[in-house]
Design a protein around this motif. Structure first.
Motif, mmCIF file in Angstrom:
data_model
loop_
_atom_site.group_PDB
_atom_site.id
_atom_site.type_symbol
_atom_site.label_atom_id
_atom_site.label_comp_id
_atom_site.label_asym_id
_atom_site.label_seq_id
_atom_site.Cartn_x
_atom_site.Cartn_y
_atom_site.Cartn_z
ATOM 1 N N ILE A 449 1.010 -1.072 0.077
ATOM 2 C CA ILE A 449 -0.759 0.264 0.146
ATOM 3 C C ILE A 449 0.778 0.824 0.246
ATOM 4 O O ILE A 449 1.636 1.663 1.091
ATOM 5 N N TYR A 450 0.582 1.964 -1.155
ATOM 6 C CA TYR A 450 1.471 3.099 -0.833
ATOM 7 C C TYR A 450 0.003 5.196 -0.378
ATOM 8 O O TYR A 450 -1.178 4.451 -0.823
ATOM 9 N N PHE A 451 0.933 5.584 -0.037
ATOM 10 C CA PHE A 451 0.296 6.950 -0.298
ATOM 11 C C PHE A 451 0.197 7.979 -0.518
ATOM 12 O O PHE A 451 1.018 7.486 -2.243
ATOM 13 N N GLY A 452 -1.556 8.411 -0.946
ATOM 14 C CA GLY A 452 -1.103 9.065 -2.912
ATOM 15 C C GLY A 452 -2.683 9.775 -2.634
ATOM 16 O O GLY A 452 -3.584 9.130 -2.081
ATOM 17 N N ASP A 453 -3.254 10.369 -3.780
ATOM 18 C CA ASP A 453 -4.632 10.795 -2.997
ATOM 19 C C ASP A 453 -4.961 10.283 -4.641
ATOM 20 O O ASP A 453 -4.743 11.000 -5.550
ATOM 21 N N GLY A 454 -5.783 9.586 -4.249
ATOM 22 C CA GLY A 454 -6.381 9.222 -5.530
ATOM 23 C C GLY A 454 -7.163 10.061 -6.771
ATOM 24 O O GLY A 454 -7.461 9.909 -7.836
ATOM 25 N N THR A 455 -7.613 11.358 -6.206
ATOM 26 C CA THR A 455 -8.014 12.025 -7.127
ATOM 27 C C THR A 455 -6.896 12.539 -7.568
ATOM 28 O O THR A 455 -7.648 14.148 -8.533
ATOM 29 N N ARG A 456 -5.983 12.829 -7.957
ATOM 30 C CA ARG A 456 -5.177 13.872 -8.736
ATOM 31 C C ARG A 456 -4.094 12.529 -9.963
ATOM 32 O O ARG A 456 -3.811 11.749 -9.334
ATOM 33 N N LYS A 457 -4.732 13.041 -10.414
ATOM 34 C CA LYS A 457 -4.602 12.214 -12.358
ATOM 35 C C LYS A 457 -2.917 11.908 -12.295
ATOM 36 O O LYS A 457 -2.810 10.884 -12.674
ATOM 37 N N GLU A 458 -2.198 12.421 -11.519
ATOM 38 C CA GLU A 458 -0.057 12.793 -11.380
ATOM 39 C C GLU A 458 -0.090 10.884 -10.495
ATOM 40 O O GLU A 458 0.797 9.597 -10.946
ATOM 41 N N VAL A 459 -0.982 10.930 -9.291
ATOM 42 C CA VAL A 459 -0.670 9.868 -8.558
ATOM 43 C C VAL A 459 -1.419 8.644 -8.985
ATOM 44 O O VAL A 459 -0.574 7.408 -9.320
ATOM 45 N N LEU A 460 -2.402 8.385 -9.879
ATOM 46 C CA LEU A 460 -2.670 7.498 -10.531
ATOM 47 C C LEU A 460 -1.923 7.272 -12.105
ATOM 48 O O LEU A 460 -1.825 5.434 -11.793
ATOM 49 N N GLU A 461 -1.310 7.958 -12.365
ATOM 50 C CA GLU A 461 -0.081 7.403 -13.099
ATOM 51 C C GLU A 461 1.048 6.524 -12.683
ATOM 52 O O GLU A 461 1.025 6.048 -13.219
ATOM 53 N N ALA A 462 1.364 7.198 -11.343
ATOM 54 C CA ALA A 462 2.370 6.951 -10.982
ATOM 55 C C ALA A 462 1.899 5.137 -10.808
ATOM 56 O O ALA A 462 3.462 4.755 -9.984
ATOM 57 N N ALA A 463 1.210 5.115 -9.819
ATOM 58 C CA ALA A 463 0.529 4.090 -9.102
ATOM 59 C C ALA A 463 0.266 2.729 -10.377
ATOM 60 O O ALA A 463 -0.402 2.071 -10.204
ATOM 61 N N GLY A 464 0.294 3.201 -11.710
ATOM 62 C CA GLY A 464 0.558 2.408 -13.186
ATOM 63 C C GLY A 464 -1.080 1.999 -13.054
ATOM 64 O O GLY A 464 -1.442 0.911 -13.629
ATOM 65 N N ILE A 465 -2.510 2.852 -13.082
ATOM 66 C CA ILE A 465 -3.548 2.974 -13.259
ATOM 67 C C ILE A 465 -3.004 1.987 -14.922
ATOM 68 O O ILE A 465 -4.614 1.283 -15.284
ATOM 69 N N ARG A 466 -2.706 2.506 -15.694
ATOM 70 C CA ARG A 466 -2.590 2.842 -17.685
ATOM 71 C C ARG A 466 -2.608 1.160 -18.247
ATOM 72 O O ARG A 466 -3.249 0.543 -18.715
ATOM 73 N N SER A 467 -1.725 0.451 -16.880
ATOM 74 C CA SER A 467 -1.266 -0.860 -16.709
ATOM 75 C C SER A 467 -2.409 -2.275 -16.413
ATOM 76 O O SER A 467 -2.263 -3.300 -16.338
ATOM 77 N N LYS A 478 -19.219 9.734 -0.190
ATOM 78 C CA LYS A 478 -19.436 9.933 -2.063
ATOM 79 C C LYS A 478 -18.581 10.692 -2.546
ATOM 80 O O LYS A 478 -18.174 10.496 -4.315
ATOM 81 N N GLU A 479 -18.524 12.113 -1.956
ATOM 82 C CA GLU A 479 -18.023 12.630 -3.011
ATOM 83 C C GLU A 479 -16.907 12.892 -3.831
ATOM 84 O O GLU A 479 -15.930 12.759 -4.616
ATOM 85 N N ILE A 480 -16.077 11.660 -2.758
ATOM 86 C CA ILE A 480 -14.447 11.281 -3.149
ATOM 87 C C ILE A 480 -14.104 10.783 -4.196
ATOM 88 O O ILE A 480 -13.816 10.433 -5.133
ATOM 89 N N THR A 481 -14.890 9.650 -3.687
ATOM 90 C CA THR A 481 -15.264 8.245 -4.975
ATOM 91 C C THR A 481 -16.348 9.446 -6.039
ATOM 92 O O THR A 481 -15.631 8.700 -7.417
ATOM 93 N N GLU A 486 -15.748 10.459 -11.622
ATOM 94 C CA GLU A 486 -15.238 10.885 -13.016
ATOM 95 C C GLU A 486 -13.957 11.336 -13.671
ATOM 96 O O GLU A 486 -13.703 11.827 -15.168
ATOM 97 N N LEU A 487 -13.094 11.755 -13.043
ATOM 98 C CA LEU A 487 -11.505 11.835 -13.906
ATOM 99 C C LEU A 487 -11.300 10.459 -13.740
ATOM 100 O O LEU A 487 -10.654 10.408 -15.416
ATOM 101 N N VAL A 488 -11.198 9.258 -13.813
ATOM 102 C CA VAL A 488 -10.511 8.005 -14.363
ATOM 103 C C VAL A 488 -11.349 8.059 -15.874
ATOM 104 O O VAL A 488 -10.732 7.513 -16.261
ATOM 105 N N GLN A 489 -12.968 8.373 -15.682
ATOM 106 C CA GLN A 489 -13.802 7.922 -17.022
ATOM 107 C C GLN A 489 -13.077 8.684 -18.035
ATOM 108 O O GLN A 489 -13.412 9.184 -19.254
#
Length: 611
Positions: A449-467, A478-481, A486-489
């Protein structure tokens, strides 16, 4: 202040940013890459139009881009991975520097008429390739994780380490250089001590520091801390005569297994990209057109000779160290240029009287032009060897996170239970959460597990969302979800989203957004609880299971109705108190339960939001 003349700093900043805005997208669109675009912009702004004359001051600041690039690379290269590359780094890398330096020194001695001391400085200065150019090109082309990308990185890493002894040797080659031997030995001892201090700090101090900052929830403080770590480690290395980039790289490697690595990479990335672009523009601005005009024949002959000799040596060494022909060719085409460390060596040689400033200017022009031609040399690869084969792909530097099956965002109780199922089923799961305390607690149980803000695209990229095969959003609020969904879509429309919903209304919203799968956080647990309570009241396990499944089926049908007619539709699908006409005989308990399929239309409905 109205009508006052704008300070020179702002005018220069606007000029540089404007050049980047025009040149980088244009050259990218033409397929030439942003590196060549930045070089062209710097050349136009500086030598051609003369709008900017102090390229040296810009270069000093812009070198931080190279420093940050090495820090980010270090974050992706865990110590065990670095150790597994030791043969390539210290074998292929050392052979490249040694053989190329000696060959180029020989050419300088024979063809250039240089003295032995000057020839050695020139040869080894030109043997070093440009870390900034090579790695930026590999990243732009998505080739850092390929076989030739890793070979290139290993060679560049050794070159960054080699600059230390090379700079220490230059004073020994100068007139009266024997007196500098003792000073060089002292400097070497200081360098080793500084590296040890940096490694110890990275191992024992940095993680607690980031944990304290992370607990504050102040994002700007986390960014400031990340920049502080990069610049402090780089400065420590520079003070003892080492490469700033090497210091940042060591700090990155020490944090590669940290829970904060994805957040750090996301924080550093914007600064890295901007400063690297500025670095390439400064290189373009540093071109001396007068030197080019006065020595054009020498430069025109020397640049291709340098690139051909280096490429041939790198290819031969690559084959000798077991690389397939395709990999060896691609590695050679990435590293034929001179590098920024050559500028440092040549300046030091001039200061010590090994050769004059005119020679240094010619050498700087040769290095700069070889950099400018690198994107073209890389583009020649498909014509020489065809398209790269799939088997040339190697595992990513970090070796795990980039290829995880599931990227889970949020590690509340819901996510903890779901992750146990995934891990027990043999799936790789990368988890990010914005609570430093929760991250620390989860690590004690062995979760990755890693520290990171899932509402930021840069963090998702660093965590490997593309693969990632599936993105699981299991956040509590709810608002965070909704922000994450919305960001991922928007940014990753092909991503498969599995989402924890807050309540029934949230479920309908997520379905309207075409989420592949959602589940209310309490629904299944409520079904299990109710079925188990029925069994405690004397209902058989089979019948309790049937009733549970029937309730689940009715709920799904009701959701489909509500998606069309609104949240209060489908009331007739609810289970309410059964109608109880006087039976001729007293019904059994099981019969009463079955009668729950009957519905009293007049029964009061429980608010839909609670179901």
């Amino acid at each position: 202040m109205a009508g006052a003349e704008a300070p020179g700093f702002y005018s220069e900043a606007i000029l540089l940013l404007g050049g980047a805005v025009v040149a980088a997208p244009l050259f990218k669109r033409l397929g030439l890459g942003t590196v060549l675009g930045y070089l062209a912009a710097g050349t136009v702004i500086g030598p051609i139009l003369g709008l900017f004359s102090d390229a040296e001051s810009i270069l000093q600041v812009a070198e931080l881009g190279v420093v940050m690039l090495l820090f980010v690379i270090g974050l992706e290269l865990k110590p065990q991975r670095l150790w597994s590359m030791r043969r390539v780094i210290f074998g292929l890398g050392a052979a490249q520097v040694g053989i190329t330096g000696l060959v180029l020194a020989g050419l300088g001695l024979v063809l250039g008429g240089l003295s032995p001391s000057a020839a050695l400085v020139v040869g080894f200065g030109l043997a070093l390739s440009s870390t900034a150019f090579a790695l930026q090109i590999l990243e732009e082309r998505g080739e850092m994780s390929r076989a030739h990308g890793q070979k290139s990185f290993a060679i560049l890493l050794f070159q960054d380490m080699a600059i230390v002894p090379l700079l220490a040797i230059i004073p020994l080659l100068a007139p009266g250089g024997a007196d500098a031997a003792e000073m060089s030995a002292t400097g070497f001892a200081l360098a080793i001590g500084a590296v040890a201090v940096l490694i110890a700090s990275g191992r024992y101090l940095l993680n607690p520091l980031f944990r304290v900052i992370g607990n504050t929830g102040a994002r700007e403080a986390m960014i400031a801390t990340a920049l502080f770590v990069v610049m402090a480690s780089a400065m420590l290395m520079q003070v003892v005569g080492l490469s700033m980039a090497l210091g940042a790289f060591i700090a990155g490697v020490m944090l590669a297994e940290s829970s904060y690595r994805h957040e750090l990479e996301a924080d550093i990335e914007p600064f890295r990209g901007l400063l690297l672009g500025l670095f390439f523009m400064a290189i373009g601005m540093s071109l001396d057109l007068a030197v080019l005009a006065g020595n054009w024949l020498v430069i025109v002959l020397a640049v291709p000779l340098l690139m051909i000799v280096k490429a041939a040596i790198i290819y031969g060494l690559g084959r000798a160290f077991g690389s397939p022909p395709d990999v060896a060719v691609r590695t050679a085409l990435v590293l034929p240029q001179g590098g920024e460390f050559g500028f440092v060596m040549f300046s030091s040689a001039v200061a010590l009287g090994i050769f004059d400033g005119q020679t240094a200017s010619i050498l700087i022009a040769i290095v700069t032009l070889s950099m400018a031609l690198t994107p073209i040399s890389v583009a020649l690869a498909p014509f020489l060897i065809g398209e790269e084969k799939p088997e040339e792909m190697e595992e990513d530097f970090d070796g795990a996170d980039r290829g995880a099956d599931v990227l889970m965002i949020g590690f509340s109780r819901f996510g903890q239970i779901a992750s146990q199922i995934l891990l027990s089923g043999g799936s790789d799961v990368t988890i990010i959460d914005h609570s430093a305390d929760r991250v620390r607690a989860a690590q004690r149980f062995g979760f990755r597990i890693y520290f990171g803000d899932g509402t930021r695209k840069e963090v998702l990229e660093a965590a490997g969302i593309r693969s990632a095969k599936i993105v699981a959003v299991t956040t509590q609020k709810k608002e965070i979800t909704d922000r994450i969904v919305e960001l991922v879509q928007r940014e990753y429309p092909e991503a498969r989203l599995f989402v924890r919903s807050y309540d029934r209304a949230h479920t309908l919203e997520l379905r309207a957004a075409n989420i592949e799968y959602e589940l209310r956080e309490t629904f299944e647990s409520g079904l299990v609880f109710g079925a188990r309570t029925l069994q405690a009241l004397g209902v058989s396990e089979d019948l309790a299971t049937q009733i549970r499944d029937d309730v689940r089926k009715r709920d799904e049908e009701r959701l489909r109705i509500q998606a069309v007619d609104g949240i209060y539709a489908g009331g007739h699908m609810l289970h309410t108190q059964p109608v109880s006409p006087e039976p001729l005989t007293k019904p059994t308990r099981e019969a009463k339960i079955i009668n729950t399929e009957r519905t009293d239309a007049s029964a009061e409905q429980e608010p839909a939001e609670n179901r």
